[in-house]
Enzyme design. Structure first.
Site, PDB file in Angstrom:
ATOM      1  N   ASP A 178       0.262  -1.251  -0.119  1.00  0.00           N
ATOM      2  CA  ASP A 178      -0.154  -0.040  -0.375  1.00  0.00           C
ATOM      3  C   ASP A 178       1.087   1.540   0.018  1.00  0.00           C
ATOM      4  O   ASP A 178       2.043   0.924   0.030  1.00  0.00           O
ATOM      5  CB  ASP A 178      -0.896   0.278   1.757  1.00  0.00           C
ATOM      6  CG  ASP A 178      -2.300   1.079   0.841  1.00  0.00           C
ATOM      7  OD1 ASP A 178      -2.295   1.112  -0.084  1.00  0.00           O
ATOM      8  OD2 ASP A 178      -3.190  -0.153   1.968  1.00  0.00           O
ATOM      9  N   ASP A 184     -10.419   2.991  -3.319  1.00  0.00           N
ATOM     10  CA  ASP A 184     -11.034   1.099  -2.593  1.00  0.00           C
ATOM     11  C   ASP A 184     -12.162   0.910  -3.297  1.00  0.00           C
ATOM     12  O   ASP A 184     -13.438   2.131  -2.960  1.00  0.00           O
ATOM     13  CB  ASP A 184     -10.834   1.354  -1.378  1.00  0.00           C
ATOM     14  CG  ASP A 184      -9.686   1.304  -0.438  1.00  0.00           C
ATOM     15  OD1 ASP A 184      -9.353   1.285  -1.627  1.00  0.00           O
ATOM     16  OD2 ASP A 184      -9.616   1.305   0.642  1.00  0.00           O
TER      17      ASP A 184
HETATM   18  C1  GLA Z   1      -5.952   1.205   1.445  1.00  0.00           C
HETATM   19  C2  GLA Z   1      -6.624   0.344   0.286  1.00  0.00           C
HETATM   20  C3  GLA Z   1      -7.161  -0.767   0.671  1.00  0.00           C
HETATM   21  C4  GLA Z   1      -6.771  -1.471   1.822  1.00  0.00           C
HETATM   22  C5  GLA Z   1      -6.389  -0.397   3.146  1.00  0.00           C
HETATM   23  C6  GLA Z   1      -6.398  -1.245   4.383  1.00  0.00           C
HETATM   24  O1  GLA Z   1      -7.165   1.824   2.253  1.00  0.00           O
HETATM   25  O2  GLA Z   1      -6.513   1.133  -0.293  1.00  0.00           O
HETATM   26  O3  GLA Z   1      -7.436  -1.518  -0.156  1.00  0.00           O
HETATM   27  O4  GLA Z   1      -5.558  -2.229   2.072  1.00  0.00           O
HETATM   28  O5  GLA Z   1      -6.112   0.688   2.773  1.00  0.00           O
HETATM   29  O6  GLA Z   1      -6.150  -0.359   5.450  1.00  0.00           O
END
Ligand code: GLA
Length: 936
Positions: free
Chosen positions: A592, A650
């Site tokens: 990430d 997301d």
């Molecule tokens: C980010 C990523 C997600 C997930 C969260 C975890 O938002 O884009 O897919 O991994 O972090 O904290």
């Protein structure tokens, strides 16, 4: 920086929800009651239009309420009940046009209903008045749920234009419930009124609209075009608003239309032949007047309007200097007849870029021939001859390969040279295709030419049977449903479920832990370690369990000091982590990008450091880049060692997300134009699938305009798109809840999965959208083509595919056809294919050209199909297919081809020299593909 805090904020939501649990939010009921002053000349804040007051919105639970707290309980501050007041949740801002009122009084405090746990209910407040655009802060400070007192507010409003009440989260966003109790204005005459912050100082008396068009013409507002393609030196360019999001105001005149930019900025309009005139005013927005009056270097810019012809000639039509403090703003009214491009530029003038808020106010284009092509905004790149396709591409020996070559400028000429044996240039479709039998690293050259300028790019083409990511992974990620509950038990449960429900057999073979598997901190020697309660046996035991089932194991980290949820990240610990992951047996690492610097160069450096460390670790670890598409990782991900990368924020469990929430509609927007960047070992990732969630997820339920949860047709559309796109697929349902048969049917559809796992790794091209129906076509390894119609409208619709509009198909040829959702044959088709698509559903067909090497008339029977592995060979028997060409591909469980053969017999032997283990044997015969797992 702001964005950064926001991202963190999102992850605090889970904690927030906890803070709002019923026990904590019940009104306590104060022992004392304090009534507000009443009578003539008193106007309670709660009687004004509260929709204009902003407030943290927790899925509708928290909002601004009259005479109640933000959660709807009586306002109680330190045991005193207030019958009058306004309840909010920080961040919250109220802007009140004073309208001659003289005084504002209130009591301010965090509501008794808020949680008093650590970090909860701590808010910074600022009360200020604006007079002549100048802000005077009257009072500012911090209120805390644990304070034993409340704050008396008493503001003299004499001579003020606006009163602003601002509340901000001090640190965390948890339980920041604040009330302005007994808030009243003292006034005579006109009552005060709440206004949007963006409407402060909007002078309604001088409003300038775009004029009505003359007969037969259309005045197209510049702001109605796709301004996102323009460049902007700071912030996000805005339609009909200044760069700060306020009404566009130049010298006290409000322009209802226009484009707000920050210099340096550039807007390029491709006029497309039918625009005759361009009219605008240009100036530095009044919103920076107070600053510019104090500093002559602020809001000081240059502008230029130029025209560019087809042959490259440029004429500057207007240029000059503009300042926020100028009395007038230049009017530009120019004849653009015959010119190809109109270019609007703003540059920083004397004194750097401070407050350079440049507006193209009231800007419009006079459009003559309504039947011709409308003007569009194009990016600067689109004017260049640059290549907009990957230069690092991969394939497996003997597997058909395809490389779409696109130029940034669609009018540029594209060609290639130095192709290795086996590859050809398909000029009509602008792609390289073919098959290379020998392993190796090959190079060829792509040329893109525009207006006499040629760019030359060398493509590195690796043909290998040991690629990290030959076909997109198919797995499960813990984030959407499980978040902080991810545990040894849950990971094992998913692996069991994959096996028991036949999902492993369908290809689901990778179980991945997302954020929050971590312990509070690293071990004393710096090594990463899991949460001891949730992973009592350690990570290796979990990985071993998953591996014992023939599946792969993945986990999550971040290319910064902290992950998005606040656990330890890998920045500075790349080698320690890589070694530990290798020891544990990790196969995939999702990396990430929370808490890391925003620029693309740093992102490349940080991901490369991780990729290099993984390579040094001695284990084949797949680097899965997750920086949400912000820095266009498809342009550099493969070069830094990544094998797939997220393209969006997301995914949420809904059809349409709001704000930064990504519903299916936003996934489409993020993916649909990236097809040329997709390929084997370099996959664009559209994020987790929501099948089986039905609104039971965690953060996946936020930021939904239509949901949370989707209809079955919507879940099916999401799955079909991921398969058509060849996106890596990570399921995200909660394994502790049952999966319905309908859910299982989606993710067990082998013909749909075969599209995703196709060894050519091509993303379906988005061809066009008509009447809210999008049309896609995907080239497949055996020469078949999958076509799809996605119905984005709210009504069911009839739709006919016209093969003349699908470049991958021959409108003169006859095709055998499979309905992929139904996994059933349909009648042969030629030229067109009529279908009906339900609202938000997707119809997918797999077409196989009749008479071609792979085409057959009779379908391959999956039932009769037998595979045996023994004595150094795999024997495939397909009853009823004697004389029909079929292609047999044997691959390992990662999709690496270990043997392939084309033959026509009913029974075909494929010799195999491969280590013992599980292999997938697929037979592609006509429009049908079927596969079996064998142990060899
Ligand atoms: C980010 C990523 C997600 C997930 C969260 C975890 O938002 O884009 O897919 O991994 O972090 O904290």
């Amino acid at each position: 920086m702001k964005k950064h805090l926001f991202r963190q904020g999102r992850h605090l939501l889970a904690a927030l929800l906890f803070a709002f649990s019923p026990g904590l939010s019940q009104a306590q009921g104060g022992s004392i009651t304090a009534d507000a002053p009443q009578g003539d000349g008193i106007c309670p804040l709660s009687a004004l239009d509260l929709t204009k007051i902003t407030c943290f919105d927790d899925a509708g639970k928290t909002k601004v309420r009259a005479n109640l707290t933000t959660l709807g309980n009586p306002i109680v501050l330190r045991d005193t009940t207030y019958t009058c007041g306004v309840g909010t949740h920080a961040p919250s801002k109220a802007v009140v046009a004073v309208n001659g009122a003289t005084r504002f009084t209130a009591r301010l405090g965090v509501d008794d209903e808020a949680s008093s746990a650590a970090n909860h209910g701590i808010v910074d407040y600022t009360v200020s008045v604006f007079s002549n655009r100048q802000e005077t802060v009257v009072m500012t400070g911090r209120v805390n749920r644990t304070d034993g007192f409340t704050i008396p507010v008493d503001v003299d409003l004499t001579g003020a234009d606006y009163l602003v009440l601002n509340l901000e989260n001090a640190g965390q966003a948890w339980a920041d419930q604040v009330s302005w109790a007994n808030a009243v204005f003292h006034y005579a005459g006109e009552a005060p009124a709440t206004v949007l912050e963006s409407d402060m100082y909007r002078d309604g008396s001088k409003v300038q609209d775009i004029p009505e068009a003359e007969e037969g013409l259309e005045n197209i507002p510049l702001s109605s075009l796709e301004i996102g393609k323009a460049t902007c030196g700071w912030g996000t360019i805005k339609a009909d608003r200044s760069i700060d999001g306020n009404a566009i105001i130049l010298r006290d005149t409000t322009y209802t239309s226009g484009v707000g930019t920050h210099a340096p900025s550039q807007i390029i309009v491709k006029l497309n032949g039918s625009v005759t005139r361009f009219v605008t005013r240009v100036g530095v927005d009044d919103e920076v007047l107070p600053q510019a009056q104090g500093n002559a270097n602020y809001g000081n810019c240059n502008y230029r309007v130029s025209l560019k012809a087809e042959n490259g000639d440029v004429r500057v039509a207007a240029e000059g200097t503009i300042k926020a403090t100028d009395r007038t703003t230049p009017l530009i009214d120019i004849d653009v007849n015959g010119w190809k491009y109109l270019i609007l530029e703003a540059e920083n003038g004397v004194g750097g870029n401070s407050y350079d808020h440049v507006d193209w106010a009231g800007a419009y284009l006079v459009f003559e021939d309504q039947n011709s092509t409308r003007p569009i905004i194009v990016s600067a790149e689109e004017l260049s001859s640059k290549l907009a396709s990957p230069v690092t591409v991969f394939s497996q020996p003997g597997v058909r390969f395809m490389h779409k070559l696109r130029a940034a400028n669609p009018e540029a000429e594209v060609s290639v040279s130095d192709l290795p044996e086996g590859l050809v240039w398909n000029a009509a479709r602008q792609l390289v295709e073919g098959k290379v039998e020998q392993e190796g690293v090959y190079r060829y050259v792509a040329y893109t030419t525009f207006e006499g300028e040629t760019s030359k790019d060398t493509v590195t083409f690796t043909v290998s049977s040991r690629l990290e990511h030959p076909v997109p992974f198919m797995g499960w990620l813990s984030w959407n449903a499980v978040q902080s509950e991810v545990s040894e038990a849950i990971v094992k449960q998913v692996a069991d479920l994959f096996e028991e429900k036949g999902l492993y057999e369908c290809g689901w073979n990778t179980v991945m832990m997302d954020d929050w598997w971590h312990a509070d901190q690293r071990a004393a020697d710096g090594k990463p370690q899991p949460n001891p309660t949730r992973f009592p046996g350690g990570v290796k035991a979990v990985a071993d369990y998953v591996h014992a089932k023939g599946m792969k194991f993945g986990l999550y980290t971040d290319a910064a000091g902290r992950t998005c949820a606040g656990a330890f990240g890998s920045y500075g610990y790349e080698d320690i982590d890589a070694r530990q992951y290798a020891e544990w047996g990790v196969d995939v690492v999702k990396c990430d990008y929370c808490n890391a610097p925003g620029d693309v160069e740093t992102a490349k450096t940080r991901y490369k450091a991780l990729g290099d460390a993984f390579k040094r670790s001695g284990r084949n670890i797949l680097l899965y880049i997750c920086e949400w598409g912000v820095r266009e990782p498809w342009k550099w991900g493969a070069e830094v060692g990544g094998a797939c990368w997220r393209v969006s924020q997301d995914v949420r469990d809904c059809w349409i997300g709001r704000g930064s929430g990504v519903g299916v509609v936003q996934s489409i927007a993020a993916m649909k134009d990236l097809a040329a960047w997709q390929g084997v070992n370099r996959f664009n990732d559209a994020d987790m699938l929501c099948t089986g969630l039905h609104g039971t997820g965690k953060s996946s339920n936020d930021l939904c305009l239509t949901g949370p949860g989707m209809t079955m047709d919507e879940y099916r559309t999401q799955f079909a798109l991921w398969c058509l796109w060849s996106s890596p697929m990570a399921l995200s349902f909660d394994p502790r809840r049952p999966l319905s048969d309908e859910d299982l049917a989606i993710i067990s559809n082998k013909e749909m999965i075969a599209l995703n796992q196709d060894k050519m790794g091509q993303q379906a091209d988005f061809l066009f959208e008509e009447n809210n129906i999008q049309v896609y076509a995907k080239d497949l390894e055996n020469g078949d083509v999958a076509i799809a119609a996605v119905n984005l409208s709210d009504a069911d619709a009839d739709f006919t595919f016209d093969f003349g509009r699908i470049p991958a198909l021959d409108a003169q040829a006859t095709y055998t056809c499979r309905d992929v959702w139904a996994q059933a044959a349909c009648a042969d088709v030629k030229g067109s294919l009529p279908t009906r698509v339900r609202s938000h559903a997707t119809q997918v067909f797999r077409l196989s050209r009749k008479g071609s090497a792979s085409g057959i008339a009779s379908p391959l029977s999956a039932e009769g199909f037998k595979v045996k592995a023994a004595g150094g060979k795999v024997t495939v028997t397909c009853p009823g297919t004697e004389g029909l060409a079929k292609r047999i591909i044997v691959s390992d469980m990662d999709g690496r081809v270990v043997a392939a053969r084309t033959a026509a017999g009913e029974r075909v032997n494929v010799s195999l020299s491969a280590p013992r283990g599980a292999y997938a044997v697929s037979v592609v015969c006509g429009a049908q593909a079927t596969s079996r797992k064998v142990l060899f």
